[in-house]
Design a protein around this motif. Structure first.
Motif, PDB file in Angstrom:
ATOM      1  N   PHE A 114       0.817  -1.216   0.000  1.00 17.98           N
ATOM      2  CA  PHE A 114       0.000   0.000   0.000  1.00 17.98           C
ATOM      3  C   PHE A 114       0.855   1.274   0.000  1.00 17.98           C
ATOM      4  N   LYS A 115       2.153   1.130   0.269  1.00 21.63           N
ATOM      5  CA  LYS A 115       3.023   2.309   0.358  1.00 21.63           C
ATOM      6  C   LYS A 115       4.039   2.400  -0.770  1.00 21.63           C
ATOM      7  N   THR A 121      -6.689  -8.666  -1.484  1.00 22.30           N
ATOM      8  CA  THR A 121      -6.734  -7.270  -1.920  1.00 22.30           C
ATOM      9  C   THR A 121      -6.250  -7.116  -3.361  1.00 22.30           C
ATOM     10  N   SER A 170      -4.029  -5.068  -4.277  1.00 19.91           N
ATOM     11  CA  SER A 170      -2.570  -4.964  -4.194  1.00 19.91           C
ATOM     12  C   SER A 170      -1.929  -6.344  -4.228  1.00 19.91           C
TER      13      SER A 170
END
Length: 189
Positions: free
Chosen positions: A20-21, A74, A76
């Motif tokens: 997520f980053k 997810t 991702s």
């Protein structure tokens, strides 16, 4: 986190990535660059996933954790999964996988729903990871706690009982964390 701690306790050096980053990335774009002899087994798409895929290629083991959103992992996770698998897929009957460095994989999924709801889903991921990355193990923790304090939320959810979720988090979840910690013995010898 507990699986990584277990691997560290066994002497492994851990490199962590938070999907997520990362800088912007996509799932597989089906460019077929990884099918060319020059790049065989290497995704040629350059974006935020490139350092992750490079690190996995050099690793001795892989731990992937993902919550379950809307009955699947997810987006991702799916992007990483697509790129990780497709780069090793050859479309050759005799040798369907070109991965020259198989590594052990631990796939962990958490879910608000009961863990028994995802047996088929998690088994499919396990089989594909085993075929194209290396021997895979899975662990699912269901009925997980979504909030530390449900009283601070003004949603009128009636699908589940917050007290039961909190009780499970305090009694069952710590035991699951111990199991995941111990899984490193089988996976990262």
């Amino acid at each position: 986190m507990e699986a990584a701690k277990g691997a560290e306790a066994a002497g492994a050096e851990i490199v962590k990535f938070d999907l997520f980053k990362l800088e912007k990335y996509t799932g597989c774009i089906s460019c077929f660059g990884c099918k060319r002899e020059k790049f065989k087994g290497h995704c040629i798409c350059r974006d935020g996933l490139t350092p992750v895929l490079d690190a996995i290629r050099e690793a001795d083991g892989l731990i992937i954790g993902s919550p379950n959103y809307l009955s699947d992992m997810t987006a991702s996770f799916r992007a990483l999964y697509e790129r990780l698998i497709f780069q090793n897929l050859t479309y050759n009957v005799e040798t369907p996988c070109c991965n020259s460095h198989p590594i052990s994989v631990l796939l962990i999924m958490t879910s608000n729903a009961p863990d028994t709801m995802y047996t088929g889903l998690i088994e499919n991921y396990k089989n594909t990871l085993t075929r194209f990355v290396g021997p895979a193990e899975t662990f699912v923790s269901g009925n997980t706690l979504q909030f530390k304090d449900y009283s601070k939320n003004d949603w009128s959810w009636t699908l589940f009982n917050p007290e039961e979720k909190i009780h499970r988090h305090e009694t069952v979840f710590p035991e699951e964390c111990k199991k995941v910690f111990e899984l490193r013995k089988r996976i990262f010898k």
